[in-house]
Design a protein around this motif. Structure first.
Motif, PDB file in Angstrom:
ATOM      1  N   TYR A  14      -2.033   4.540   3.490  1.00 44.33           N
ATOM      2  CA  TYR A  14      -1.440   4.113   2.221  1.00 44.33           C
ATOM      3  C   TYR A  14      -2.527   3.778   1.211  1.00 44.33           C
ATOM      4  CZ  TYR A  14       1.269   1.410  -1.170  1.00 44.33           C
ATOM      5  OH  TYR A  14       1.858   0.948  -2.320  1.00 44.33           O
ATOM      6  N   THR A  15      -2.327   4.216   0.001  1.00 40.72           N
ATOM      7  CA  THR A  15      -3.175   3.827  -1.116  1.00 40.72           C
ATOM      8  C   THR A  15      -2.260   3.366  -2.238  1.00 40.72           C
ATOM      9  OG1 THR A  15      -4.924   5.385  -0.539  1.00 40.72           O
ATOM     10  CG2 THR A  15      -4.873   4.602  -2.810  1.00 40.72           C
ATOM     11  N   GLY A  16      -2.518   2.182  -2.732  1.00 41.79           N
ATOM     12  CA  GLY A  16      -1.709   1.640  -3.812  1.00 41.79           C
ATOM     13  C   GLY A  16      -1.716   0.124  -3.787  1.00 41.79           C
ATOM     14  N   GLN A  17      -0.794  -0.448  -4.521  1.00 40.66           N
ATOM     15  CA  GLN A  17      -0.703  -1.904  -4.583  1.00 40.66           C
ATOM     16  C   GLN A  17       0.310  -2.416  -3.563  1.00 40.66           C
ATOM     17  OE1 GLN A  17       0.165  -3.142  -8.591  1.00 40.66           O
ATOM     18  NE2 GLN A  17      -2.005  -3.188  -9.101  1.00 40.66           N
ATOM     19  N   LYS A  26      -0.475  -9.265  -6.403  1.00 44.58           N
ATOM     20  CA  LYS A  26      -0.627  -7.888  -5.936  1.00 44.58           C
ATOM     21  C   LYS A  26      -2.074  -7.662  -5.550  1.00 44.58           C
ATOM     22  CE  LYS A  26       3.129  -5.944  -8.621  1.00 44.58           C
ATOM     23  NZ  LYS A  26       3.525  -4.973  -9.636  1.00 44.58           N
ATOM     24  N   ARG A  27      -2.260  -6.737  -4.614  1.00 47.44           N
ATOM     25  CA  ARG A  27      -3.610  -6.371  -4.180  1.00 47.44           C
ATOM     26  C   ARG A  27      -3.652  -4.855  -4.044  1.00 47.44           C
ATOM     27  NH1 ARG A  27      -5.598  -8.591   1.532  1.00 47.44           N
ATOM     28  NH2 ARG A  27      -3.365  -8.563   1.624  1.00 47.44           N
ATOM     29  N   GLN A  28      -4.708  -4.269  -4.513  1.00 50.62           N
ATOM     30  CA  GLN A  28      -4.920  -2.827  -4.374  1.00 50.62           C
ATOM     31  C   GLN A  28      -5.527  -2.574  -3.000  1.00 50.62           C
ATOM     32  OE1 GLN A  28      -4.064  -0.514  -6.672  1.00 50.62           O
ATOM     33  NE2 GLN A  28      -4.781   1.174  -5.414  1.00 50.62           N
ATOM     34  N   ILE A  29      -4.943  -1.637  -2.251  1.00 47.24           N
ATOM     35  CA  ILE A  29      -5.499  -1.276  -0.952  1.00 47.24           C
ATOM     36  C   ILE A  29      -5.647   0.227  -0.871  1.00 47.24           C
ATOM     37  CG2 ILE A  29      -4.516  -3.296   0.214  1.00 47.24           C
ATOM     38  CD1 ILE A  29      -2.541  -1.276   1.556  1.00 47.24           C
ATOM     39  N   SER A  30      -6.505   0.669   0.015  1.00 48.73           N
ATOM     40  CA  SER A  30      -6.679   2.085   0.270  1.00 48.73           C
ATOM     41  C   SER A  30      -7.085   2.255   1.724  1.00 48.73           C
ATOM     42  CB  SER A  30      -7.763   2.651  -0.650  1.00 48.73           C
ATOM     43  OG  SER A  30      -7.921   4.029  -0.395  1.00 48.73           O
ATOM     44  N   HIS A  87       2.404  -6.112  -2.475  1.00 47.95           N
ATOM     45  CA  HIS A  87       2.776  -7.450  -2.934  1.00 47.95           C
ATOM     46  C   HIS A  87       2.264  -8.484  -1.944  1.00 47.95           C
ATOM     47  CE1 HIS A  87       5.515  -6.388  -6.245  1.00 47.95           C
ATOM     48  NE2 HIS A  87       5.677  -5.279  -5.542  1.00 47.95           N
ATOM     49  N   SER A 131       0.094 -10.302   2.485  1.00 50.54           N
ATOM     50  CA  SER A 131       0.973  -9.136   2.414  1.00 50.54           C
ATOM     51  C   SER A 131       1.906  -9.191   3.620  1.00 50.54           C
ATOM     52  CB  SER A 131       0.148  -7.850   2.453  1.00 50.54           C
ATOM     53  OG  SER A 131      -0.437  -7.682   3.740  1.00 50.54           O
TER      54      SER A 131
END
Length: 102
Positions: A65-68, A57-61, A70, A27
């Motif tokens: 920030y929470t979301g995908q 894409k990777r999902q993070i939380s 790139h 990222s």
């Protein structure tokens, strides 16, 4: 950054690494060590899209920030953020007359 990346050797290197599954995806946060922000993130995403660079894409939380996010090949990010080296010639020096011993 323009679409000339596709004709560069970097693009060919990335294609080979993709086929060999040897690409390290990062990222912008991982690469830069800080949040990139929407503007820079958009610029990098556009450059990768124009050059047909594969992304993931990777999902993070986390608390911020929470979301995908790139992910881009590290080689692409190295190329994108490379700073051109300054090439100085003797003519660039304004004080060279003062260095002459005569």
């Amino acid at each position: 950054m323009d679409s000339s990346l596709e004709s560069s050797s970097l693009f060919n290197i990335l294609k080979i690494k993709i086929m060999e599954n040897k690409i390290e995806y990062l990222s912008l946060y991982d690469y830069l060590g800080k949040p990139a922000g929407m503007e820079l993130g958009g610029e990098v995403a556009r450059a990768a899209h124009e050059a047909k660079i594969p992304t993931q894409k990777r999902q993070i939380s986390n608390p911020k920030y929470t979301g995908q996010v790139h992910l881009y090949p590290k080689d692409f990010l190295d190329f994108y953020f490379e700073k051109p080296e300054e090439n100085h010639t003797l003519g660039d020096r304004q004080d060279y007359d003062n260095d002459l011993p005569f």
